[in-house]
Design an enzyme around this catalytic site. Structure first.
Site, PDB file in Angstrom:
ATOM      1  N   LYS A  23      42.692  33.469  33.808  1.00  0.00           N
ATOM      2  CA  LYS A  23      41.373  33.662  33.531  1.00  0.00           C
ATOM      3  C   LYS A  23      40.703  35.179  33.930  1.00  0.00           C
ATOM      4  O   LYS A  23      40.125  35.721  32.921  1.00  0.00           O
ATOM      5  CB  LYS A  23      40.410  32.466  33.856  1.00  0.00           C
ATOM      6  CG  LYS A  23      38.998  32.886  33.707  1.00  0.00           C
ATOM      7  CD  LYS A  23      37.935  31.844  34.318  1.00  0.00           C
ATOM      8  CE  LYS A  23      37.543  32.330  35.920  1.00  0.00           C
ATOM      9  NZ  LYS A  23      36.508  32.893  36.156  1.00  0.00           N
ATOM     10  N   ASN A  24      40.775  35.577  35.062  1.00  0.00           N
ATOM     11  CA  ASN A  24      40.013  36.599  35.641  1.00  0.00           C
ATOM     12  C   ASN A  24      40.835  37.998  35.264  1.00  0.00           C
ATOM     13  O   ASN A  24      40.241  38.956  35.128  1.00  0.00           O
ATOM     14  CB  ASN A  24      39.901  36.708  37.046  1.00  0.00           C
ATOM     15  CG  ASN A  24      38.492  35.795  37.446  1.00  0.00           C
ATOM     16  OD1 ASN A  24      38.041  35.172  36.557  1.00  0.00           O
ATOM     17  ND2 ASN A  24      38.558  35.314  38.596  1.00  0.00           N
ATOM     18  N   CYS A 116      22.933  33.793  40.492  1.00  0.00           N
ATOM     19  CA  CYS A 116      24.077  32.595  40.158  1.00  0.00           C
ATOM     20  C   CYS A 116      24.138  31.872  41.228  1.00  0.00           C
ATOM     21  O   CYS A 116      23.716  32.177  42.305  1.00  0.00           O
ATOM     22  CB  CYS A 116      25.486  32.918  39.419  1.00  0.00           C
ATOM     23  SG  CYS A 116      26.571  33.657  40.642  1.00  0.00           S
ATOM     24  N   ARG A 121      23.934  38.256  42.994  1.00  0.00           N
ATOM     25  CA  ARG A 121      25.192  39.346  42.458  1.00  0.00           C
ATOM     26  C   ARG A 121      24.815  40.634  41.832  1.00  0.00           C
ATOM     27  O   ARG A 121      24.848  40.515  40.731  1.00  0.00           O
ATOM     28  CB  ARG A 121      26.056  38.290  41.488  1.00  0.00           C
ATOM     29  CG  ARG A 121      26.893  37.090  42.417  1.00  0.00           C
ATOM     30  CD  ARG A 121      27.585  36.610  41.605  1.00  0.00           C
ATOM     31  NE  ARG A 121      28.808  37.173  41.132  1.00  0.00           N
ATOM     32  CZ  ARG A 121      30.048  36.406  40.330  1.00  0.00           C
ATOM     33  NH1 ARG A 121      29.705  35.426  39.905  1.00  0.00           N
ATOM     34  NH2 ARG A 121      30.958  37.160  40.246  1.00  0.00           N
ATOM     35  N   ASP A 308      37.944  33.025  46.222  1.00  0.00           N
ATOM     36  CA  ASP A 308      37.972  32.020  45.165  1.00  0.00           C
ATOM     37  C   ASP A 308      38.936  30.757  45.538  1.00  0.00           C
ATOM     38  O   ASP A 308      39.174  29.934  44.723  1.00  0.00           O
ATOM     39  CB  ASP A 308      38.515  32.602  43.674  1.00  0.00           C
ATOM     40  CG  ASP A 308      37.675  33.573  42.925  1.00  0.00           C
ATOM     41  OD1 ASP A 308      36.560  33.623  43.475  1.00  0.00           O
ATOM     42  OD2 ASP A 308      38.145  34.304  42.142  1.00  0.00           O
ATOM     43  N   ARG A 401      35.164  25.620  32.672  1.00  0.00           N
ATOM     44  CA  ARG A 401      34.823  27.377  32.474  1.00  0.00           C
ATOM     45  C   ARG A 401      36.418  28.194  32.987  1.00  0.00           C
ATOM     46  O   ARG A 401      36.443  29.091  32.532  1.00  0.00           O
ATOM     47  CB  ARG A 401      33.989  27.840  33.338  1.00  0.00           C
ATOM     48  CG  ARG A 401      32.538  27.508  32.975  1.00  0.00           C
ATOM     49  CD  ARG A 401      31.436  27.970  33.695  1.00  0.00           C
ATOM     50  NE  ARG A 401      31.407  29.335  33.498  1.00  0.00           N
ATOM     51  CZ  ARG A 401      30.600  30.345  33.585  1.00  0.00           C
ATOM     52  NH1 ARG A 401      29.462  29.800  34.450  1.00  0.00           N
ATOM     53  NH2 ARG A 401      30.630  31.504  33.777  1.00  0.00           N
TER      54      ARG A 401
HETATM   55  C1  EPZ Z   1      35.412  38.566  40.383  1.00  0.00           C
HETATM   56  O1  EPZ Z   1      33.912  38.851  40.272  1.00  0.00           O
HETATM   57  C2  EPZ Z   1      35.688  37.482  40.081  1.00  0.00           C
HETATM   58  N1  EPZ Z   1      35.429  37.237  38.522  1.00  0.00           N
HETATM   59  C3  EPZ Z   1      35.204  36.314  40.774  1.00  0.00           C
HETATM   60  O2  EPZ Z   1      35.730  35.187  40.490  1.00  0.00           O
HETATM   61  C4  EPZ Z   1      35.662  36.692  42.274  1.00  0.00           C
HETATM   62  O3  EPZ Z   1      35.022  35.533  42.981  1.00  0.00           O
HETATM   63  C5  EPZ Z   1      35.147  38.211  42.597  1.00  0.00           C
HETATM   64  O4  EPZ Z   1      35.846  38.930  41.888  1.00  0.00           O
HETATM   65  C6  EPZ Z   1      35.688  38.403  44.000  1.00  0.00           C
HETATM   66  O5  EPZ Z   1      37.037  38.483  44.136  1.00  0.00           O
HETATM   67  C7  EPZ Z   1      36.275  37.708  37.510  1.00  0.00           C
HETATM   68  O6  EPZ Z   1      36.895  38.487  37.816  1.00  0.00           O
HETATM   69  C8  EPZ Z   1      35.522  37.184  36.147  1.00  0.00           C
HETATM   70  P1  EPZ Z   1      32.935  41.426  42.842  1.00  0.00           P
HETATM   71  P2  EPZ Z   1      33.071  40.244  40.502  1.00  0.00           P
HETATM   72  O7  EPZ Z   1      32.253  42.618  42.095  1.00  0.00           O
HETATM   73  O8  EPZ Z   1      34.103  41.364  39.953  1.00  0.00           O
HETATM   74  C9  EPZ Z   1      29.197  42.541  45.805  1.00  0.00           C
HETATM   75  C10 EPZ Z   1      35.753  32.812  39.865  1.00  0.00           C
HETATM   76  O9  EPZ Z   1      35.561  31.659  40.454  1.00  0.00           O
HETATM   77  N2  EPZ Z   1      28.772  43.564  44.667  1.00  0.00           N
HETATM   78  O10 EPZ Z   1      34.533  41.946  43.139  1.00  0.00           O
HETATM   79  O11 EPZ Z   1      31.887  40.227  39.946  1.00  0.00           O
HETATM   80  C11 EPZ Z   1      29.296  41.417  45.186  1.00  0.00           C
HETATM   81  O12 EPZ Z   1      27.960  40.859  45.375  1.00  0.00           O
HETATM   82  C12 EPZ Z   1      34.994  34.077  39.940  1.00  0.00           C
HETATM   83  O13 EPZ Z   1      36.678  33.008  38.924  1.00  0.00           O
HETATM   84  C13 EPZ Z   1      27.675  44.429  44.827  1.00  0.00           C
HETATM   85  O14 EPZ Z   1      27.254  44.245  45.854  1.00  0.00           O
HETATM   86  O15 EPZ Z   1      33.132  40.383  42.154  1.00  0.00           O
HETATM   87  C14 EPZ Z   1      30.146  40.649  46.222  1.00  0.00           C
HETATM   88  O16 EPZ Z   1      29.587  40.438  47.338  1.00  0.00           O
HETATM   89  C15 EPZ Z   1      33.738  33.980  40.681  1.00  0.00           C
HETATM   90  N3  EPZ Z   1      27.327  45.182  43.994  1.00  0.00           N
HETATM   91  C16 EPZ Z   1      31.193  41.713  46.524  1.00  0.00           C
HETATM   92  O17 EPZ Z   1      30.620  42.780  45.974  1.00  0.00           O
HETATM   93  C17 EPZ Z   1      28.023  45.375  42.787  1.00  0.00           C
HETATM   94  O18 EPZ Z   1      27.652  46.085  41.654  1.00  0.00           O
HETATM   95  C18 EPZ Z   1      32.380  41.539  45.734  1.00  0.00           C
HETATM   96  O19 EPZ Z   1      32.199  41.092  44.104  1.00  0.00           O
HETATM   97  C19 EPZ Z   1      29.070  44.657  42.246  1.00  0.00           C
HETATM   98  C20 EPZ Z   1      29.361  43.869  43.340  1.00  0.00           C
END
Ligand code: EPZ
Length: 422
Positions: A23-24, A116, A121, A308, A401
């Site tokens: 999915k991701n 969320c 986020r 995850d 989802r």
């Molecule tokens: C991806 O989300 C995945 N989603 C998530 O999977 C997964 O949990 C996450 O990566 C971490 O591995 C998809 O690929 C569609 P991040 P993403 O930006 O990219 C912080 C699932 O269950 N951050 O890597 O949105 C953030 O708050 C989902 O399938 C900032 O501070 O996650 C977090 O603490 C849920 N500023 C950390 O970075 C930003 O601009 C990592 O988040 C962006 C992120």
């Protein structure tokens, strides 16, 4: 229609299960089709509501999309520049249209996604990336207006954030930089396999990207990108979830079409907890050897233990009698919606800040519980497989989802699970 799962615990799972496409990986790869006027063919896109939703977003932006079984065919002759709140609020991953729209049009309006259930986020890192490439960002009435009046220009960008690297942020910068003038170096890039899969897709379109899968990615901008055919990688989180199903309630569960190299940290924790894993080709089998324990977990960016998979292991360790473990969530420190629900089933867990202290109990018992986010819901399904009695899990749309036909797959392995109207 609202649906629920009713799961009768106590059956033993065995047999084989096919792992679906990721999915991701699919979500950003589908967004990347916005980068070209030519036809893109993507195979093994899982039939889950998030990928259906991404199709709607692409159509809303002007793309023609066909879907037949796992194959999605997209053609974006013309694209509009706006991803409104109605679209972005339903699925946070819709943010990954930002990079392609900036590359293709030089301007875009993307609604701010908002929070969320897994916590705050922010998108500051995505914007840091766009600004470094020469874009100007203005936030007005909840929308991000991003434009690059003088085009996008390659540069060196450090993507490190407070909680580590960012997966979709790295994707957005990589996609924007693919059509920028000059070379972009992304430092502290996310090294997740899904980022590497996107880079493979982009390179097949004609992009010049090296280093994806490591923490330094180099993108040499090109003038245009073309059509592509691509098969997405197997879903490592779905695979990990079925490994836990095999650990919690199985007697020889075999996963087919697995990338073991993407599951090293998960396999390591299972082995340290006393499970026996064997593999041949792309099959991976898990057996219990009757002396399970639990161990401590710390979620980290890849190749560390994935956030995850955190909820699913909380379910496993809750049902490992006599064990004690500490599960610390470093990526999304508030991602513990499953704890209160597991406790309703009799789990013994204390949550202090970002750490759950879990003491395994002899027997969980069925209770009505509520699915909250995708992985938390998966944890409840896993716990229900071992609970005494019939567990009712409401709001299963959260599970749908991201898990393709999870009820059918579990039924094939011998679980007693029914999907009913709520
Ligand atoms: C991806 O989300 C995945 N989603 C998530 O999977 C997964 O949990 C996450 O990566 C971490 O591995 C998809 O690929 C569609 P991040 P993403 O930006 O990219 C912080 C699932 O269950 N951050 O890597 O949105 C953030 O708050 C989902 O399938 C900032 O501070 O996650 C977090 O603490 C849920 N500023 C950390 O970075 C930003 O601009 C990592 O988040 C962006 C992120």
């Amino acid at each position: 229609m609202m649906e629920k799962f009713v799961i009768k615990g106590g059956t033993t799972l065995s047999g084989r299960v096919n792992v679906s496409g990721s999915k991701n990986s699919s979500l950003p790869i589908m967004a990347a089709t916005l980068l070209t006027k030519e036809t893109c063919v993507i195979r093994r896109v899982p039939d889950v509501s998030d990928t259906n939703y991404m199709i709607q977003i692409l159509q809303n932006l002007g793309a023609e999309v066909e879907r037949a079984s796992g194959t999605v065919i997209v053609r974006c002759e013309k694209v509009s520049d706006t991803a409104p709140y109605e679209l972005v609020r339903k699925m946070r991953a819709s943010i990954c249209v930002m990079g392609p729209l900036m590359a293709r049009l030089g301007h875009t309006v993307v609604s701010l996604p908002g929070g969320c259930v897994i916590g705050d986020r922010p998108v500051d890192l995505h914007l840091r990336g766009m600004e470094a490439l020469g874009a100007v960002v203005k936030v007005e009435k909840g929308n991000m207006h991003i434009s690059a009046p003088n085009g996008l220009h390659g540069t060196t960008i450090d993507m490190m954030g407070k909680h580590g690297t960012t997966v979709l942020g790295t994707d957005n910068v990589m996609m924007a930089a693919a059509l920028a003038e000059g070379t972009t170096i992304i430092e502290n890039a996310a090294g997740e396999p899904e980022v590497e899969d996107l880079a493979d897709f982009l390179n097949k379109m004609g992009a010049k990207i090296t280093g994806a899968g490591t923490n330094t990615i180099t993108v040499e901008g090109v003038k245009e990108l073309g059509g592509v055919e691509h098969t997405v990688i197997p879903d490592r989180i779905e695979a990990g979830t079925f490994l836990v199903a095999g650990a919690i309630a199985g007697n020889g569960v075999t996963l087919r079409r697995v990338r073991k190299d993407h599951l090293k940290s998960v396999i390591q924790v299972l082995e340290a907890s006393g499970y026996h894993l064997t593999s041949t080709g792309s099959d991976l089998t898990i057996k219990s050897n009757g002396s399970a324990t639990a161990c401590d977990i710390l979620t980290e960016p890849y190749p560390g233990f994935p956030t995850d998979m955190q909820a699913q292991f909380c379910a496993l360790f809750s049902t490992t009698p006599g064990s004690q473990s500490l599960v610390t969530e470093q990526i999304f420190p508030q991602r513990f919606m499953h704890i209160a629900e597991l406790k309703r089933m009799g789990a013994d867990i204390d949550l202090v800040d970002d750490t759950a202290r879990i003491r395994g109990v002899e027997q969980l018992s069925a209770a009505p519980v509520m699915a909250s986010d995708l992985r938390a819901s998966a944890a409840l399904v896993l716990a229900a497989l071992r609970a005494e009695g019939e567990t009712e899990i409401n709001r299963v749309y959260h599970i749908d989802r991201g898990y393709e036909h999870i009820d059918e797959k579990l039924m094939d392995l011998g679980a007693d699970i029914r999907r009913l109207p709520a």
